[in-house]
Design an enzyme around this catalytic site. Structure first.
Site, PDB file in Angstrom:
ATOM      1  N   LYS A 172       0.841  -1.201   0.000  1.00 19.21           N
ATOM      2  CA  LYS A 172       0.000   0.000   0.000  1.00 19.21           C
ATOM      3  C   LYS A 172       0.871   1.243   0.000  1.00 19.21           C
ATOM      4  O   LYS A 172       1.558   1.528   0.983  1.00 19.21           O
ATOM      5  CB  LYS A 172      -0.899   0.023   1.243  1.00 19.21           C
ATOM      6  CG  LYS A 172      -1.963   1.108   1.126  1.00 19.21           C
ATOM      7  CD  LYS A 172      -2.613   1.430   2.453  1.00 19.21           C
ATOM      8  CE  LYS A 172      -2.050   2.676   3.095  1.00 19.21           C
ATOM      9  NZ  LYS A 172      -2.123   3.899   2.284  1.00 19.21           N
ATOM     10  N   GLY A 203      -5.575   3.373  -0.864  1.00 24.64           N
ATOM     11  CA  GLY A 203      -6.614   3.906   0.017  1.00 24.64           C
ATOM     12  C   GLY A 203      -6.042   4.468   1.300  1.00 24.64           C
ATOM     13  O   GLY A 203      -4.816   4.594   1.458  1.00 24.64           O
ATOM     14  N   GLY A 205      -4.938   4.994   5.189  1.00 22.01           N
ATOM     15  CA  GLY A 205      -4.252   4.163   6.181  1.00 22.01           C
ATOM     16  C   GLY A 205      -5.240   3.574   7.170  1.00 22.01           C
ATOM     17  O   GLY A 205      -5.157   2.389   7.521  1.00 22.01           O
ATOM     18  N   VAL A 208      -7.707   0.751   4.451  1.00 23.90           N
ATOM     19  CA  VAL A 208      -7.029  -0.394   3.842  1.00 23.90           C
ATOM     20  C   VAL A 208      -5.718  -0.756   4.581  1.00 23.90           C
ATOM     21  O   VAL A 208      -5.377  -1.935   4.721  1.00 23.90           O
ATOM     22  CB  VAL A 208      -6.814  -0.136   2.331  1.00 23.90           C
ATOM     23  CG1 VAL A 208      -5.822   0.963   2.086  1.00 23.90           C
ATOM     24  CG2 VAL A 208      -6.395  -1.385   1.616  1.00 23.90           C
ATOM     25  N   GLY A 209      -5.023   0.261   5.093  1.00 23.14           N
ATOM     26  CA  GLY A 209      -3.781  -0.014   5.841  1.00 23.14           C
ATOM     27  C   GLY A 209      -4.089  -0.828   7.090  1.00 23.14           C
ATOM     28  O   GLY A 209      -3.452  -1.849   7.382  1.00 23.14           O
ATOM     29  N   GLU A 247      10.109   1.669  10.315  1.00 23.96           N
ATOM     30  CA  GLU A 247      11.058   2.780  10.114  1.00 23.96           C
ATOM     31  C   GLU A 247      10.240   4.048  10.306  1.00 23.96           C
ATOM     32  O   GLU A 247       9.352   4.338   9.507  1.00 23.96           O
ATOM     33  CB  GLU A 247      11.671   2.697   8.709  1.00 23.96           C
ATOM     34  CG  GLU A 247      13.008   3.402   8.625  1.00 23.96           C
ATOM     35  CD  GLU A 247      12.877   4.859   8.242  1.00 23.96           C
ATOM     36  OE1 GLU A 247      12.965   5.718   9.166  1.00 23.96           O
ATOM     37  OE2 GLU A 247      12.702   5.152   7.062  1.00 23.96           O
ATOM     38  N   CYS A 281      13.292  11.520   6.196  1.00 24.25           N
ATOM     39  CA  CYS A 281      13.467  11.184   7.616  1.00 24.25           C
ATOM     40  C   CYS A 281      14.918  11.398   8.052  1.00 24.25           C
ATOM     41  O   CYS A 281      15.204  11.500   9.237  1.00 24.25           O
ATOM     42  CB  CYS A 281      13.015   9.756   7.881  1.00 24.25           C
ATOM     43  SG  CYS A 281      13.805   8.560   6.801  1.00 24.25           S
ATOM     44  N   GLU A 382       9.285  16.199  15.536  1.00 24.78           N
ATOM     45  CA  GLU A 382       9.609  16.123  14.108  1.00 24.78           C
ATOM     46  C   GLU A 382       8.727  17.097  13.313  1.00 24.78           C
ATOM     47  O   GLU A 382       7.507  17.030  13.385  1.00 24.78           O
ATOM     48  CB  GLU A 382       9.383  14.699  13.596  1.00 24.78           C
ATOM     49  CG  GLU A 382       9.865  14.523  12.172  1.00 24.78           C
ATOM     50  CD  GLU A 382       9.694  13.102  11.644  1.00 24.78           C
ATOM     51  OE1 GLU A 382       8.684  12.460  11.962  1.00 24.78           O
ATOM     52  OE2 GLU A 382      10.582  12.656  10.899  1.00 24.78           O
TER      53      GLU A 382
HETATM   54  O1  TXE Z   1       2.230   9.405   7.947  1.00 26.18           O
HETATM   55  P1  TXE Z   1       1.503   8.038   8.258  1.00 26.18           P
HETATM   56  P2  TXE Z   1       1.588  10.850   7.882  1.00 26.18           P
HETATM   57  C1  TXE Z   1       6.360  11.514   9.795  1.00 26.18           C
HETATM   58  C2  TXE Z   1       6.357  13.013   9.603  1.00 26.18           C
HETATM   59  C3  TXE Z   1       4.937  13.291   9.290  1.00 26.18           C
HETATM   60  C4  TXE Z   1       4.246  12.302  10.195  1.00 26.18           C
HETATM   61  C5  TXE Z   1       2.861  11.931   9.811  1.00 26.18           C
HETATM   62  O2  TXE Z   1       6.690  13.640  10.795  1.00 26.18           O
HETATM   63  O3  TXE Z   1       4.578  14.610   9.610  1.00 26.18           O
HETATM   64  O4  TXE Z   1       5.048  11.152  10.118  1.00 26.18           O
HETATM   65  O5  TXE Z   1       2.786  11.688   8.430  1.00 26.18           O
HETATM   66  C6  TXE Z   1      -0.340   4.414   6.320  1.00 26.18           C
HETATM   67  N1  TXE Z   1      -2.617   1.163   9.584  1.00 26.18           N
HETATM   68  N2  TXE Z   1       6.750  10.767   8.604  1.00 26.18           N
HETATM   69  O6  TXE Z   1       0.455  11.014   8.811  1.00 26.18           O
HETATM   70  O7  TXE Z   1       0.083   8.264   8.565  1.00 26.18           O
HETATM   71  C7  TXE Z   1      -0.575   5.609   5.429  1.00 26.18           C
HETATM   72  O8  TXE Z   1      -1.702   5.420   4.619  1.00 26.18           O
HETATM   73  C8  TXE Z   1      -1.819   0.912   8.526  1.00 26.18           C
HETATM   74  C9  TXE Z   1       8.057  10.192   8.630  1.00 26.18           C
HETATM   75  O9  TXE Z   1       1.312  11.140   6.487  1.00 26.18           O
HETATM   76  O10 TXE Z   1       2.354   7.317   9.218  1.00 26.18           O
HETATM   77  C10 TXE Z   1       0.731   5.650   4.657  1.00 26.18           C
HETATM   78  O11 TXE Z   1       0.727   4.684   3.605  1.00 26.18           O
HETATM   79  N3  TXE Z   1      -1.281   1.879   7.771  1.00 26.18           N
HETATM   80  C11 TXE Z   1       8.254   9.222   7.564  1.00 26.18           C
HETATM   81  C12 TXE Z   1       1.759   5.239   5.717  1.00 26.18           C
HETATM   82  O12 TXE Z   1       1.003   4.577   6.722  1.00 26.18           O
HETATM   83  C13 TXE Z   1      -1.560   3.149   8.086  1.00 26.18           C
HETATM   84  C14 TXE Z   1       7.607   9.426   6.279  1.00 26.18           C
HETATM   85  C15 TXE Z   1       2.490   6.418   6.376  1.00 26.18           C
HETATM   86  O13 TXE Z   1       1.548   7.359   6.818  1.00 26.18           O
HETATM   87  C16 TXE Z   1      -2.388   3.474   9.180  1.00 26.18           C
HETATM   88  C17 TXE Z   1       6.279   9.994   6.406  1.00 26.18           C
HETATM   89  C18 TXE Z   1      -2.927   2.406   9.946  1.00 26.18           C
HETATM   90  N4  TXE Z   1      -3.736   2.607  10.989  1.00 26.18           N
HETATM   91  C19 TXE Z   1       5.924  10.667   7.544  1.00 26.18           C
HETATM   92  N5  TXE Z   1      -2.477   4.827   9.245  1.00 26.18           N
HETATM   93  C20 TXE Z   1       9.603   8.596   7.454  1.00 26.18           C
HETATM   94  N6  TXE Z   1       9.990   7.809   8.439  1.00 26.18           N
HETATM   95  O14 TXE Z   1      10.285   8.745   6.460  1.00 26.18           O
HETATM   96  C21 TXE Z   1      -1.741   5.328   8.229  1.00 26.18           C
HETATM   97  N7  TXE Z   1      -1.184   4.321   7.512  1.00 26.18           N
END
Ligand code: TXE
Length: 478
Positions: A172, A203, A205, A208-209, A247, A281, A382
């Site tokens: 996903k 879709g 998180g 579908v996540g 990660e 990151c 962050e």
């Molecule tokens: O990430 P999410 P967000 C950090 C950065 C950012 C914060 C939030 O600080 O401001 O995280 O970002 C999926 N079950 N990073 O909210 O939600 C989602 O659909 C399963 C650091 O956009 O963590 C997406 O595919 N999956 C980072 C993925 O998780 C779920 C990079 C990441 O989204 C889910 C991005 C659930 N319950 C943000 N909820 C890095 N480490 O590089 C969401 N997702």
């Protein structure tokens, strides 16, 4: 309007609920495509397809698997310009940067195709009585969930080792940046990847996540994203004892000692602070500078930043593109307000910008702030945008304590001419990665990931191949 469809059993399919999300171009602020809003039933179908494909895929000899994965790499390179344009339109990053990431996506496939050929198991002789050998078997059906900052690069960083190790995958991409993963489906078919080995469901998180993490037949989850999401995933997966690789975020220190090559430190700090709008990151958002060179470093950094153009992602001279989404744009701006409330002084940037022709886009000027204590919220949380803080320090012990003070532990960059100090610091820093006199110099064989709230487990090289396999010890007496 173009639809981003699911890719299940080698076919592009609408989601069962026929629901779609709007997908925005961050540079224009306009909707330009619709993304499948899949739910549990779509994941169920993907799992059925993956289970069907699994027996043949895991038995396929490594040489044939190698050829298919290598072919995908070649096709990514063939379509590099198209993929890069799509990535930029979906994510907001400059096209030139997207091109380098597409190259790295191809390299992920090439690297792990080769790993599949070389991944060997250990054996141990027990006195003169027995021989133990380890079978490294694929985990089975695995889930890969990736974020929006480096979309295709991080997507392939997970699915390539998973498939190379003989697993079938449900993947996903982020709902904010699904487009290049969608394009990859067709390339996988063209490369001859058997139907069902890779299934891509799009879709939210929370929809579908979540369904992927809850699915009992998905035996492992490799996730990159925010720390809060990682914590939630861990709590959902724990009762099923799912294998997890997380990660998560970072609040990385970039430490400049007075004995460093200052010119090089300034030049690289511009990149490590603002590459990809600071949405990596590994970006160093807390810049610690030893007092004797603080003013000089600051002046040179601010001078360099005058050259850093923000705007049209298609312009090769632009270095800073648009912020991925309206929500994230507002989040980053709210941190700039917080920094001012905490007593920070904005030296440059500090506000949204509206480049000509992109008035509705989500752009933020590269921002440098000073005057904040190491333990304020701005320096602990962050931000994940083009915002850095400058913090002076006096001694090695002091900077070590400040650098290690956050809940995160992903990466640190050190700038020093003293080799002994570099080793001493590298040993004491609580981060999974330490760069000395460089940044983002990546070797795919090395372990990648963080400590503390930056994650659990490591990706890269054998670490990834180990994660995607179950070791089984066989003891044969003789
Ligand atoms: O990430 P999410 P967000 C950090 C950065 C950012 C914060 C939030 O600080 O401001 O995280 O970002 C999926 N079950 N990073 O909210 O939600 C989602 O659909 C399963 C650091 O956009 O963590 C997406 O595919 N999956 C980072 C993925 O998780 C779920 C990079 C990441 O989204 C889910 C991005 C659930 N319950 C943000 N909820 C890095 N480490 O590089 C969401 N997702």
């Amino acid at each position: 309007m173009e639809k981003v469809l699911n890719f299940i059993e080698g076919e592009f399919r609408e989601p069962v609920g026929v629901a779609f999300l709007e997908n925005y171009n961050p540079a224009t602020g306009q909707v330009y495509s619709l993304v499948s809003q899949s739910e549990t039933q779509d994941v169920d179908m993907a799992v059925v397809a993956a289970k069907k494909a699994l027996p043949a895929w895991k038995k396929m000899n490594a040489d044939d698997r190698f050829r298919i994965l290598n072919r995908i790499a070649e096709l990514i390179e063939r379509d590099l310009d198209k993929l890069a344009a799509a990535e930029s339109r979906d994510q907001g990053k400059p096209v030139w940067l997207a091109k380098t990431e597409m190259q790295r996506a191809a390299q992920n496939f090439r690297f792990f195709a080769t790993a599949a050929m070389q991944f060997a198991s250990e054996s141990h002789q027990t006195d003169s009585r027995a021989i133990n050998y380890t079978l490294r078997q694929p985990v089975g059906v695995v889930g890969c969930i990736s974020p929006w900052n480096l979309p295709l690069y991080l997507f392939t960083w997970k699915i390539a080792p998973a498939m190379a190790a003989g697993n079938c995958v449900i993947a996903k991409p982020s709902e904010f940046t699904p487009f290049t993963a969608y394009m990859l489906g067709a390339l996988c078919n063209e490369a001859g990847l058997p139907a069902g080995v890779l299934n891509i469901v799009h879709g939210l998180g929370s929809g579908v996540g979540q369904a992927m993490v809850e699915h009992p037949e998905i035996k492992a989850i490799s996730f990159t994203g925010g720390t809060a999401t990682g914590r939630h995933i861990a709590s959902v997966a724990a009762p099923m004892f799912k294998k997890l690789s997380l990660e998560l975020g970072g609040k990385n220190a970039n430490i400049i000692f007075a004995d460093a090559d200052l010119k090089e430190a300034v030049k690289t700090s511009v990149r490590s602070s603002f590459l990809n709008q600071g949405e990596i990151c590994l970006c160093g958002s807390r810049v610690f500078v030893e007092k004797p060179v603080y003013e000089k470093f600051k002046a040179e950094l601010l001078e360099e930043l005058k050259q850093l153009k923000t705007g049209n992602p298609e312009d090769d001279a632009v270095r800073v593109g648009a912020i991925v989404s309206k929500q994230h744009f507002e989040k980053v701006l709210s941190y700039i307000i917080l920094a001012k409330e905490e007593g920070g002084v904005v030296l440059t940037g500090g506000e949204a910008v509206t480049p000509a022709g992109f008035e509705q886009g989500w752009f933020i000027a590269p921002t440098v702030i000073e005057g904040l204590g190491w333990n304020c919220r701005t320096n602990q949380e962050e931000i994940f945008g083009p915002v850095i803080t400058l913090i002076p320090f006096e001694t090695e012990d002091e900077v070590l304590q400040m650098a290690n003070s956050t809940a995160y532990g992903l990466a640190t960059t050190l700038w020093t001419g003293d080799l002994k100090r570099a080793h001493r610091m590298a040993e004491a820093l609580e981060t999974g990665i330490v760069w000395v006199n460089c940044w983002l110099l990546r070797d795919l064989r090395t372990p990648f990931g963080g400590m503390k709230q930056s994650g659990v487990g490591r990706e890269g090289g054998w670490e990834a191949m180990r994660f995607f396999t179950e070791p089984k010890n066989v003891c044969v007496a003789y």
